[in-house]
Write an enzyme that holds these catalytic residues in place. Sequence first.
Site, short mmCIF file in Angstrom:
data_model
loop_
_atom_site.label_atom_id
_atom_site.label_comp_id
_atom_site.label_asym_id
_atom_site.label_seq_id
_atom_site.Cartn_x
_atom_site.Cartn_y
_atom_site.Cartn_z
N GLU A 127 0.91 -1.81 0.09
CA GLU A 127 0.12 -0.31 0.05
C GLU A 127 1.35 1.06 -0.04
OE1 GLU A 127 -2.56 2.12 3.44
OE2 GLU A 127 -1.71 0.36 3.50
N PHE A 128 0.29 2.42 -0.78
CA PHE A 128 1.02 3.57 -0.72
C PHE A 128 0.48 4.45 0.50
CE2 PHE A 128 2.23 8.28 -1.65
CZ PHE A 128 3.33 7.50 -1.75
N ILE A 129 1.15 4.74 1.21
CA ILE A 129 0.29 5.83 2.45
C ILE A 129 0.93 7.20 1.74
CG2 ILE A 129 0.22 6.69 4.14
CD1 ILE A 129 0.50 3.49 4.93
N ASP A 232 12.77 -2.30 14.56
CA ASP A 232 13.83 -0.52 14.10
C ASP A 232 13.16 0.03 14.23
OD1 ASP A 232 16.17 -0.47 13.07
OD2 ASP A 232 15.44 -1.36 10.72
#
Length: 328
Positions: A127-129, A232
């Site tokens: 998904e591109f946020i 991380d």
Amino acid sequence: MAAQTLCFPVGIRLYVSTRSRRLTMNRSKIIAAAMSDDPIREWILSEGNATEIRSISSVGGGCINLANRYDTDSGSFFVKTNRSIGPSMFEGEALGLNQMYETKSIRVPKPFKIGPLPTGGSYIIMEFIEFGSSRGNQSILGRRLAEMHKAGKSRKGFGFDVNNTIGSTPQINTWMLDWVEFYGKQRLGYQLKLARDQYGDSVIYERGHRLIKKMGCLFENIMIEPCLLHGDLWSGNISSDKNGDPVILDPACYYGHNEAEFEMSWCAGFGGDFYSAYFEVMPKQPGFDQRMDLYMLYHYLNHYNLFGSGYRSSAMSIIQDYLGMLEA
């Protein structure tokens, strides 16, 4: 006057029709072949429900993978590729993202597809946020992260279903029931072995193992549950969406002591508001401040192994301070 009709002899009409079909078939074969050579494009134009990729643009980020934004008529996708590492690295990332996503606590990009590249290496589509202009509200970040730790539990103990990576370093996640043993063997011990094997650094190896043998007293009289950790969490892996809600990405997930999430606090920028909100959901336990450097040691050792001797002194200083306290 009757309209003129352009006529071809029957043979010519058949030739034109057949030639047109052949050209169409050849074009389809060329497109299919091109797509099979590009599994990213193939997925986006099939399971991604797009009919057109309008643009591909580079996205700045880490130093290990290449990142691109694919804009299509059905929305945008975020794609990471690595030309030298196989799909196992992205498989670990996808599994971690899915498990964080399922806690319904803090926003993470949902992964869609991973696989090998025909020329070697691998890719992950997710998904591109669209990020906002800041890292968002520290109080909300602290609360949402604590909610993830509270919701994400494991009955298997400490570890993860697959090994993954911390940066490009292998991160071993074999399940163990004892946290102190897990952290000593699979986190600190593994990094110390890498330092000895890579640099011949027997001094940090020996002193580090002295610390591992003595560190158990730092965990006395506290309750340690296996919590789902991002693993991380530094400033480059924290952002916010357009609504200002926090987003975390690029994980190295495993189930561990919740305090270990703050291993990268030396370059995460957590402030007082963050910790206050976090501890409202996950109360601070006795000895928290005493254990913080022990958890940071893992990442200093990893930076030493990844980037060289500039980080050795920080790691050695932590080891020496603990040995001075525990051996006094």
